[in-house]
Design an enzyme around this catalytic site. Structure first.
Site, PDB file in Angstrom:
ATOM      1  CG  PHE A  42      36.983  37.895  50.047  1.00 11.52           C
ATOM      2  CD1 PHE A  42      35.890  38.698  49.801  1.00 11.52           C
ATOM      3  CD2 PHE A  42      36.883  36.532  49.791  1.00 11.52           C
ATOM      4  CE1 PHE A  42      34.708  38.164  49.309  1.00 11.52           C
ATOM      5  CE2 PHE A  42      35.712  35.986  49.295  1.00 11.52           C
ATOM      6  CZ  PHE A  42      34.612  36.812  49.060  1.00 11.52           C
ATOM      7  N   GLY A  45      39.093  43.010  54.622  1.00 15.10           N
ATOM      8  CA  GLY A  45      39.929  44.075  54.085  1.00 15.10           C
ATOM      9  C   GLY A  45      39.441  44.662  52.778  1.00 15.10           C
ATOM     10  CG  HIS A  46      38.234  44.039  48.438  1.00 10.01           C
ATOM     11  ND1 HIS A  46      37.100  44.039  47.665  1.00 10.01           N
ATOM     12  CD2 HIS A  46      39.206  44.556  47.669  1.00 10.01           C
ATOM     13  CE1 HIS A  46      37.372  44.510  46.466  1.00 10.01           C
ATOM     14  NE2 HIS A  46      38.650  44.826  46.444  1.00 10.01           N
ATOM     15  CG  PHE A  47      36.877  48.188  50.057  1.00  2.94           C
ATOM     16  CD1 PHE A  47      38.237  48.434  49.953  1.00  2.94           C
ATOM     17  CD2 PHE A  47      36.157  47.950  48.900  1.00  2.94           C
ATOM     18  CE1 PHE A  47      38.857  48.461  48.704  1.00  2.94           C
ATOM     19  CE2 PHE A  47      36.782  47.976  47.656  1.00  2.94           C
ATOM     20  CZ  PHE A  47      38.127  48.234  47.559  1.00  2.94           C
ATOM     21  CB  VAL A  52      32.980  45.206  46.875  1.00  2.35           C
ATOM     22  CG1 VAL A  52      32.856  44.809  45.412  1.00  2.35           C
ATOM     23  CG2 VAL A  52      32.118  46.414  47.177  1.00  2.35           C
TER      24      VAL A  52
END
EC number: 4.2.1.59
Length: 139
Positions: A42, A45-47, A52
């Site tokens: 994750f 893409g986050h971020f 985070v």
């Protein structure tokens, strides 16, 4: 409980298995950990420039922690637990690569196949997230 015992209790697998170790477990309380690394999918893409852990995945990790507690009971070993809802969710601290989430879940109410838990996730003794989670234990 080590990862093999956790996998025996939960149906989740990579990349959705979010409990690394169970430190303590009793009839209605559990403490588990999730070691958060930059290798989590994750974080792509986050971020990308400020990784985070998404709050919903912190809550999923707490739900899995409670699931281990419920599914480790002898009468529930062949069942599934379904996440049925969450209330009073609060996010207090960002969770970033290198953090260790210490997750606790305590059952506060049961009625038939429905169970409610109070859950908390902490990093370095500071509250990161908390909420009341509801589950249904299936066949």
């Amino acid at each position: 409980m080590d990862i093999r015992e956790i996998q025996a209790a939960l149906p989740h697998r990579y990349p959705m298995l979010l409990v690394d170790r169970v430190l303590e477990v009793s009839d209605d309380h559990i403490v588990a950990i999730k070691n958060v690394t930059i290798n989590e999918p994750f974080f792509n893409g986050h971020f990308p420039h400020y990784p985070v852990m998404p709050g919903v995945l912190i809550m999923e990790a707490l739900a899995q922690t409670a699931g281990v507690l419920e599914l480790s009971k002898e009468e529930n070993k062949s069942k599934l637990v379904f996440y049925a809802g969450m209330d009073k969710v609060k996010f207090k601290k960002q969770v970033v690569p290198g953090d260790q989430l210490v997750m606790t879940a305590t059952f506060i109410k049961r009625r038939g196949t429905i169970a409610v838990v109070e859950a908390r996730a902490e990093v370095d003794g500071k509250l990161a997230a908390s909420g009341t989670l509801t589950f249904a234990c299936g066949q």
